[in-house]
Design a protein around this motif. Structure first.
Motif, PDB file in Angstrom:
ATOM      1  N   PHE A  50       0.829  -1.196   0.000  1.00 30.22           N
ATOM      2  CA  PHE A  50       0.000   0.000   0.000  1.00 30.22           C
ATOM      3  C   PHE A  50       0.871   1.257   0.000  1.00 30.22           C
ATOM      4  CE2 PHE A  50      -2.117   3.401   2.360  1.00 30.22           C
ATOM      5  CZ  PHE A  50      -3.298   3.542   1.659  1.00 30.22           C
ATOM      6  N   LEU A  51       1.877   1.274   0.876  1.00 34.49           N
ATOM      7  CA  LEU A  51       2.714   2.463   1.006  1.00 34.49           C
ATOM      8  C   LEU A  51       3.627   2.678  -0.199  1.00 34.49           C
ATOM      9  CD1 LEU A  51       3.680   2.372   4.791  1.00 34.49           C
ATOM     10  CD2 LEU A  51       1.874   3.683   3.668  1.00 34.49           C
ATOM     11  N   ASP A  52       3.979   1.596  -0.890  1.00 35.69           N
ATOM     12  CA  ASP A  52       4.836   1.734  -2.070  1.00 35.69           C
ATOM     13  C   ASP A  52       4.187   2.589  -3.154  1.00 35.69           C
ATOM     14  OD1 ASP A  52       6.906   0.296  -0.978  1.00 35.69           O
ATOM     15  OD2 ASP A  52       6.534  -1.522  -2.156  1.00 35.69           O
ATOM     16  N   VAL A  53       2.869   2.601  -3.224  1.00 38.97           N
ATOM     17  CA  VAL A  53       2.181   3.354  -4.283  1.00 38.97           C
ATOM     18  C   VAL A  53       1.376   4.529  -3.745  1.00 38.97           C
ATOM     19  CG1 VAL A  53       2.089   1.372  -5.829  1.00 38.97           C
ATOM     20  CG2 VAL A  53       0.190   1.783  -4.256  1.00 38.97           C
ATOM     21  N   ASN A  54       1.448   4.766  -2.453  1.00 34.50           N
ATOM     22  CA  ASN A  54       0.675   5.834  -1.839  1.00 34.50           C
ATOM     23  C   ASN A  54       1.597   6.981  -1.443  1.00 34.50           C
ATOM     24  OD1 ASN A  54      -0.764   7.220   0.556  1.00 34.50           O
ATOM     25  ND2 ASN A  54      -2.345   6.035  -0.491  1.00 34.50           N
ATOM     26  N   ARG A  55       1.121   8.189  -1.565  1.00 36.06           N
ATOM     27  CA  ARG A  55       1.942   9.367  -1.276  1.00 36.06           C
ATOM     28  C   ARG A  55       1.764   9.902   0.145  1.00 36.06           C
ATOM     29  NH1 ARG A  55       6.002   9.371  -3.928  1.00 36.06           N
ATOM     30  NH2 ARG A  55       6.284  11.566  -3.597  1.00 36.06           N
ATOM     31  N   ALA A  56       0.904   9.310   0.939  1.00 34.65           N
ATOM     32  CA  ALA A  56       0.689   9.797   2.308  1.00 34.65           C
ATOM     33  C   ALA A  56       1.986   9.702   3.107  1.00 34.65           C
ATOM     34  CB  ALA A  56      -0.407   8.987   2.990  1.00 34.65           C
ATOM     35  N   GLY A  57       2.373  10.783   3.736  1.00 30.75           N
ATOM     36  CA  GLY A  57       3.580  10.799   4.547  1.00 30.75           C
ATOM     37  C   GLY A  57       4.860  10.642   3.758  1.00 30.75           C
ATOM     38  N   ALA A  58       4.814  10.921   2.464  1.00 35.49           N
ATOM     39  CA  ALA A  58       5.967  10.714   1.584  1.00 35.49           C
ATOM     40  C   ALA A  58       6.919  11.911   1.650  1.00 35.49           C
ATOM     41  CB  ALA A  58       5.499  10.456   0.157  1.00 35.49           C
ATOM     42  N   VAL A  59       7.684  11.984   2.712  1.00 37.84           N
ATOM     43  CA  VAL A  59       8.611  13.096   2.915  1.00 37.84           C
ATOM     44  C   VAL A  59      10.068  12.686   2.715  1.00 37.84           C
ATOM     45  CG1 VAL A  59       7.039  14.290   4.481  1.00 37.84           C
ATOM     46  CG2 VAL A  59       8.758  12.717   5.406  1.00 37.84           C
ATOM     47  N   LEU A  60      10.314  11.407   2.462  1.00 32.48           N
ATOM     48  CA  LEU A  60      11.686  10.902   2.346  1.00 32.48           C
ATOM     49  C   LEU A  60      12.122  10.956   0.882  1.00 32.48           C
ATOM     50  CD1 LEU A  60      11.266   7.827   4.721  1.00 32.48           C
ATOM     51  CD2 LEU A  60      11.820  10.200   5.314  1.00 32.48           C
ATOM     52  N   ALA A 157       8.308  -0.379  -7.287  1.00 34.87           N
ATOM     53  CA  ALA A 157       7.293   0.653  -7.065  1.00 34.87           C
ATOM     54  C   ALA A 157       7.341   1.736  -8.142  1.00 34.87           C
ATOM     55  CB  ALA A 157       7.476   1.271  -5.679  1.00 34.87           C
ATOM     56  N   ASN A 158       8.216   1.570  -9.137  1.00 32.36           N
ATOM     57  CA  ASN A 158       8.361   2.521 -10.244  1.00 32.36           C
ATOM     58  C   ASN A 158       8.680   3.939  -9.778  1.00 32.36           C
ATOM     59  OD1 ASN A 158       7.900   0.684 -12.405  1.00 32.36           O
ATOM     60  ND2 ASN A 158       5.731   0.677 -11.815  1.00 32.36           N
ATOM     61  N   ILE A 159       9.567   4.035  -8.812  1.00 29.33           N
ATOM     62  CA  ILE A 159       9.991   5.346  -8.321  1.00 29.33           C
ATOM     63  C   ILE A 159      11.129   5.827  -9.210  1.00 29.33           C
ATOM     64  CG2 ILE A 159      10.940   6.610  -6.362  1.00 29.33           C
ATOM     65  CD1 ILE A 159       9.532   4.554  -4.555  1.00 29.33           C
ATOM     66  N   LYS A 160      11.004   7.039  -9.719  1.00 26.46           N
ATOM     67  CA  LYS A 160      11.931   7.530 -10.741  1.00 26.46           C
ATOM     68  C   LYS A 160      13.381   7.626 -10.270  1.00 26.46           C
ATOM     69  CE  LYS A 160      10.838  12.331  -9.790  1.00 26.46           C
ATOM     70  NZ  LYS A 160      10.217  13.532 -10.197  1.00 26.46           N
ATOM     71  N   LYS A 164      18.957   5.944  -6.395  1.00 28.46           N
ATOM     72  CA  LYS A 164      19.492   6.742  -5.283  1.00 28.46           C
ATOM     73  C   LYS A 164      18.992   6.251  -3.927  1.00 28.46           C
ATOM     74  CE  LYS A 164      19.737  10.921  -8.025  1.00 28.46           C
ATOM     75  NZ  LYS A 164      19.261  12.291  -8.180  1.00 28.46           N
ATOM     76  N   ARG A 165      17.977   5.428  -3.910  1.00 30.25           N
ATOM     77  CA  ARG A 165      17.295   5.043  -2.679  1.00 30.25           C
ATOM     78  C   ARG A 165      17.858   3.793  -2.007  1.00 30.25           C
ATOM     79  NH1 ARG A 165      12.716   7.613  -1.590  1.00 30.25           N
ATOM     80  NH2 ARG A 165      12.076   9.196  -3.075  1.00 30.25           N
TER      81      ARG A 165
END
Length: 173
Positions: A50-60, A157-160, A164-165
């Motif tokens: 759920f969190l991999d595709v959700n932006r809630a709390g996405a501050v990192l 999660a297809n993070i651009k 770097k992560r």
């Protein structure tokens, strides 16, 4: 939000640990009409999906990624032997061998990272959910599967900025 989870604390144990931003867990609980998150692998996996595709709390994101990786690497040899870390937008995965009690490690990592991130963002809000998920790694096969999960998490999660992560001790820098 969370519950006091049972944590296995054993010196030299290899641990897979996940901790999440407070806002992401609060959003998940509200959206799924739950009061707590249980420390069960299936539920933890569903939460991660759920969190991999959700932006809630996405501050990192952005510079915070390198700040966190530097912090986690700086604790290597003091609190743990670090094998891998993945900084997702709203949660962190770590794989390490304990040198200190798990509660000491987590208090140091979450407290230190909250201080650095809140200073960088000039935002003193609560950053991390109180609880965290940990799982002792019991075999080489489980270690390799966990390492690969952490390594590929941001890509799946297809993070651009997935490259770097991730930090892994077996990767060339």
């Amino acid at each position: 939000m969370g519950t006091n989870l049972f944590h296995i604390n054993q010196k030299n144990a290899v641990q897979f640990v996940t901790f999440r931003t407070y806002e992401s867990v609060a959003y998940y609980l509200k959206k799924h009409n739950k009061e707590v998150i249980e420390n069960k692998p299936k539920q933890q996996y569903e939460l991660d999906q759920f969190l991999d595709v959700n932006r809630a709390g996405a501050v990192l994101n952005n510079e915070i990624i390198s700040l966190l990786i530097s912090l986690f690497k700086s604790k290597n040899g003091i609190y743990y032997h670090l094998f891998a870390v993945s900084i997702m937008p709203n949660h962190v995965h770590l794989l390490f061998q304990q040198l200190q009690p798990l509660s000491t490690i987590m208090q140091n990592l979450k407290g230190g990272s909250a201080f650095i991130i809140n200073k960088y963002r000039a935002d003193p809000k609560r950053l991390w959910e109180k609880s965290y998920y940990d799982k002792v790694i019991r075999s080489e096969k489980q270690f390799q599967m966990t390492y690969q999960y952490i390594k590929n998490n941001a890509y799946k999660a297809n993070i651009k900025d997935a490259s770097k992560r991730f930090y892994g001790m077996y990767e060339s820098e």
